[in-house]
Design an enzyme around this catalytic site. Structure first.
Site, short mmCIF file in Angstrom:
data_model
loop_
_atom_site.label_atom_id
_atom_site.label_comp_id
_atom_site.label_asym_id
_atom_site.label_seq_id
_atom_site.Cartn_x
_atom_site.Cartn_y
_atom_site.Cartn_z
N ARG A 36 0.87 -1.19 0.00
CA ARG A 36 0.00 0.00 0.00
C ARG A 36 0.90 1.22 0.00
O ARG A 36 1.73 1.40 0.89
CB ARG A 36 -0.92 0.03 1.21
CG ARG A 36 -2.15 0.94 0.97
CD ARG A 36 -3.00 1.11 2.23
NE ARG A 36 -2.26 1.84 3.24
CZ ARG A 36 -2.26 1.53 4.52
NH1 ARG A 36 -2.95 0.51 4.98
NH2 ARG A 36 -1.54 2.24 5.37
N LYS B 92 11.35 12.01 11.41
CA LYS B 92 10.80 10.68 11.68
C LYS B 92 11.91 9.74 12.11
O LYS B 92 13.01 9.80 11.57
CB LYS B 92 10.16 10.10 10.41
CG LYS B 92 8.94 10.87 9.91
CD LYS B 92 8.35 10.16 8.70
CE LYS B 92 7.01 10.78 8.31
NZ LYS B 92 6.33 9.96 7.29
N ARG C 137 -7.94 7.35 4.46
CA ARG C 137 -8.01 7.50 5.91
C ARG C 137 -8.09 8.97 6.23
O ARG C 137 -7.31 9.76 5.69
CB ARG C 137 -6.78 6.91 6.59
CG ARG C 137 -6.99 5.51 7.06
CD ARG C 137 -5.80 5.01 7.81
NE ARG C 137 -4.57 5.17 7.04
CZ ARG C 137 -3.40 4.72 7.46
NH1 ARG C 137 -3.30 4.11 8.61
NH2 ARG C 137 -2.32 4.89 6.72
N GLU D 26 11.42 1.02 12.53
CA GLU D 26 10.07 0.66 12.11
C GLU D 26 9.11 0.75 13.29
O GLU D 26 9.52 0.74 14.44
CB GLU D 26 10.08 -0.77 11.55
CG GLU D 26 10.98 -0.92 10.34
CD GLU D 26 10.70 0.11 9.26
OE1 GLU D 26 9.53 0.31 8.92
OE2 GLU D 26 11.66 0.74 8.77
N GLY D 27 7.85 0.86 12.98
CA GLY D 27 6.85 0.79 14.04
C GLY D 27 6.07 2.07 14.24
O GLY D 27 5.16 2.14 15.06
N SER E 206 -2.92 -2.79 5.84
CA SER E 206 -4.23 -3.12 6.39
C SER E 206 -5.35 -2.24 5.83
O SER E 206 -5.13 -1.37 5.01
CB SER E 206 -4.18 -3.01 7.91
OG SER E 206 -3.79 -1.72 8.28
N ASN F 232 4.11 0.72 2.24
CA ASN F 232 4.01 -0.43 3.15
C ASN F 232 4.22 -1.73 2.40
O ASN F 232 3.53 -1.99 1.41
CB ASN F 232 2.63 -0.46 3.80
CG ASN F 232 2.31 0.83 4.54
OD1 ASN F 232 2.78 1.03 5.64
ND2 ASN F 232 1.54 1.71 3.90
N LYS G 101 11.96 2.62 6.16
CA LYS G 101 11.95 4.05 5.84
C LYS G 101 13.25 4.49 5.18
O LYS G 101 13.26 5.44 4.40
CB LYS G 101 11.72 4.85 7.12
CG LYS G 101 10.31 4.70 7.63
CD LYS G 101 10.15 5.37 8.98
CE LYS G 101 8.76 5.10 9.53
NZ LYS G 101 8.70 5.41 10.97
N GLU H 106 4.32 7.14 2.87
CA GLU H 106 5.14 5.94 3.09
C GLU H 106 4.69 4.83 2.17
O GLU H 106 3.63 4.90 1.55
CB GLU H 106 5.10 5.48 4.55
CG GLU H 106 3.74 5.02 5.02
CD GLU H 106 3.77 4.51 6.47
OE1 GLU H 106 4.86 4.30 7.02
OE2 GLU H 106 2.68 4.32 7.04
#
Lengths: 524, 524
Positions: free
Chosen positions: A134, A406, A498, A410-411, A163, A158, A341, A156
């Site tokens: 995505r 940033k 979103r 990850e996370g 999801s 993914n 990233k 970003e």
């Protein structure tokens, strides 16, 4: 953009209109499984210990206005993005170079890389890799040119656990339903119409991706042969399970393929690889049917992406165990790493040659430029010229206000915005290792829109920001020489919008900050 | 029957099997709208004031064993039952005779009858009537003959608000799904199989009934012509709305027909009949879209059946208003009255000639006998020979233990069983009016089965009793002479199995005593 062009959107509702819209929204969503398990902050564990209650997933009341040109561009370049990340995942030498720079700042990346090295030493037995990607964007309009066209800027990319494909299609369905039952009062000009609400194939298209991998696996490698299944590797508990169920249900009902859910922390307990089979089939032993076992064709990771999920060496042992199996991984370790990233930053660092290098054989120069146009400038904080330039920005409040800092790790979470960057940089002292743990990214300033979000039974209205995600499915083959490298399947697979209140700085629908939305396309 | 033939059904589950079954049951139900709003005793109004939470509808974990011969017989005679009640609803003279006996014991019946008289005086404008019926049965096996075959005995016949058709089909779907994902461990002999779980067409079939009436209404009678819709007349609040939504959603998505929900107490506020149109179209003015109005082709009553819903003269005014309109009523007042317990009692009083009289022209003597065989003996408590016989039973504990005493009044509840009957009769004193307010019915002693019920997040297992309902759809024409009387459509429309713990004496899934179930057919 929209805020000025359409100041009256969404339309104001009378009490009766609002009641009609909300009643239908609440009922349609439950009737159609557009639901989540309520958070403990809404319904305490004591009230519902068996977790049986459900509630409408956080959704917007109206589809949000979105420039058609941006929407179409994002979907048009998705196949190129799929190809790009599949190529990155196959370029082990390049990945190694990047990972080696990160090993001393990011244990998580280091551990993933070590799994790859371990399996490589033993020898991979599965040449196929599945990507369900995505690519996330915001709309950006150059603030210095009032009549400039809106453009998309990538937030970003993914490569693991992309999801909301399950819920996104349902929200498109919800908004179309509300339109068809006249729950949206007419506006002038007429904005919400059948022509401005594009269908969203995300559920069917992502499901088809998993089924394609399942079939590409071929016959059982076990002796005697076993029935085959797809395994969803999941978190437990999972409030967002209905998003995943929408896929599992389509896979089962439309393709007659069995899926099971395996909590990541149960992977070692319920799966095994027979030691005497060099083909290393992954055997799933469902705890509910002792004696009846299955062979896993495809491991669909909806867990294992967050460092916090790796609570002990057992977690890493489990990930290694799954990676060395013959199951097609969605994603493989290398594909997971391709989504870090740092990769995004390297691609998007001004004057970086990598995008061209990867896409040169499959895309025209013009098309490559279209992909590049979606990059927001991203800089490392290191000793390179780009890095020095970035550190200069990050320490100067005047310059920093147009950027976001940033973490490399990850996370998600813990982004630092604008004026908060310089004091944060000062707090790092002179530790260059800590600097290198971050990237600096041009802040995308999306146009403000208005919408209302329904969440936990409450409606909140106000200024919102939307983030468009475009799904992509890609199945490719690794191999030892170039002739074996090939992309078997590659398609664009629907979208997610979103939307979050403008005051909340973090995305994340499941985290409670935002809502699933759909687009109402406008010509700007 | 089953309890002795299959003592090991349903199979015992290990903790892992139980967890797998329940997890899938909870998730599939929410994914597919097999849901209810939780009762206030489960989730307080303060916690969820907007009523946004939902929970799996009360369901059984396993399909209940049910004799195939009984299931097939109940479905085979449904069309005859539809015809029977359509004929009763047209036999005004006979209805009048019966109602006149009840007017001084039952205000509710009297008020309904008065509405009919008022509309009749003015003249009915709609010759068509729609019945969505449900005939409810229990399995009965003569306890004095160990090897007698099980038979069905009718508990009641519903002519208004025959509910649960929406959820019943979904429970069949749930149990089939659990079978297909191996959530039911194998038993010996193998009982739950594809062949023993019949499909349940209730949602599609009942929806088609409403659409058939909608189309039979013909073009708009308003000037200028209006768009047409079906109106669901509903209670408000309604915890069981998803049962109704399953129909509304099928009607809209598969037949492209609009439905709206009108709370019964808002009928006068939101509908009107233009005074200048003798055709009396019913105009619906949705509060959410002022200025956009619809003409109602079909009034589907899912409210207005319980005396407690008529809280003032306004309620009766509303029912009269709807009845005199040109909309096709499901049901009309006469059809509603045809479903009163008194009618069932008269039909089922031993030696009653009425069944034959009604069905003589449409069914063979043999078929009429099959219908009659489903009657449990029902007696009035009055001065007739049958009534005197019944009073003798009701006052003698030895005889009374095989009977149940039910109020004549509509609205269910307050049945008095067996040994509790004689003291209750004594408490009535010598007031023959109070006697006549009840009927005495042979108690059907269904075989005990075992099952588990999932409700409000909890599982309870034990002995259960099942009640089979068979749906029927019938569209017929009234008229002034015999030639105009005709049945236009008549079909059997799927089934409901309601299962309750053996200790609870009242049915009623919505009331919290039972659960929606499906049949697992067995040969006995």
């Amino acid at each position: 953009m929209a805020a000025s062009l359409y100041p009256d959107y969404p339309p104001n509702l009378t009490a009766e209109q609002s009641d009609y819209l909300l009643t239908n929204l609440k009922d349609w969503s439950i009737l159609n499984g557009l639901a989540v398990r309520p958070s403990f902050s809404f319904v305490s564990e004591a009230l519902d210990p068996s977790r049986s209650l459900a509630v409408t997933a956080p959704v917007t009341l109206f589809p949000s206005l979105f420039p058609r040109v941006c929407f179409e561009e994002a979907r048009a370049i998705q196949k190129a993005y799929n190809e790009l990340y599949a190529l990155i995942a196959r370029d082990e030498d390049w990945l190694q170079e990047i990972v080696e720079e990160l090993v001393d700042v990011d244990d998580f990346i280091a551990n993933l890389w070590n799994i790859h090295l371990t399996v490589k030493k033993e020898g991979y037995v599965q040449p196929l890799s599945l990507g369900i990607f995505r690519s996330d964007y915001m709309v950006h309009k150059d603030p210095s040119h009032a009549d400039s066209k809106p453009q998309i800027r990538q937030v970003e990319f993914n490569t693991i656990a992309s999801s909301f494909g399950g819920l996104a299609a349902k929200v498109s369905g919800l908004h179309s339903h509300l339109l068809s039952i006249s729950a949206y009062p007419p506006t002038a000009p007429s904005l919400i119409t059948k022509a401005t609400l594009p269908p969203n194939p995300s559920v069917k298209s992502i499901s088809r991706g998993l089924v394609t991998a399942h079939k590409a696996y071929g016959p059982s490698k076990a002796k005697p042969q076993l029935p085959l299944c797809i395994l969803f590797v999941v978190q437990d508990p999972e409030n967002n399970a209905f998003d995943q169920h929408a896929l599992a249900s389509t896979i089962f009902e439309e393709h007659d393929v069995l899926t099971f859910r395996l909590p990541f922390h149960k992977a070692l307990e319920h799966t095994r690889i027979p030691e005497d089979l060099t083909s290393r089939p992954l055997i799933y032993e469902p705890p509910h049917s002792p004696g009846i076992i299955y062979e896993v064709t495809t491991l669909y990771f909806r867990a294992g992406y967050a460092p916090t999920e790796y609570t002990s060496s057992k977690s890493w042992e489990a990930r290694l165990h799954l990676e060395r199996s013959a199951a097609i991984k969605c994603p493989s370790i290398l594909t997971h790493l391709a989504g870090s990233k740092k990769i995004q930053q390297i691609l998007a660092t001004p004057s970086s040659p990598h995008l061209e290098r990867f896409l040169a054989t499959t895309a025209s120069a013009e098309f490559i430029e279209r992909v590049r146009a979606t990059f927001a400038a991203i800089y490392p904080l290191d000793g390179t010229p780009a890095g020095k330039y970035a550190i200069d920005i990050a320490t100067d409040p005047d310059k920093a206000k147009g950027y976001v800092l940033k973490p490399q790790r990850e996370g998600g979470g813990n982004n630092i915005y604008g004026l908060k960057i310089p004091p944060f940089i000062r707090s790092l002292g002179n530790d260059s290792r800590k600097y290198r743990g971050h990237i600096l990214m041009e802040l995308i300033e999306p146009p403000a829109l208005r919408n209302s979000i329904f969440r936990n039974g409450e409606v909140r209205s106000g200024e919102v920001i939307g983030e468009l995600g475009v799904y992509g499915v890609c199945l490719w083959q690794h191999g030892h020489d170039v002739a074996e490298l090939k992309t078997l399947e590659n398609w664009e697979a629907g979208y997610l919008l979103r939307t979050k209140g403008r005051e909340s700085e973090e995305g994340g629908v499941a985290a409670g900050f935002g809502a699933v939305d759909s687009v109402c396309l406008i010509n700007v």
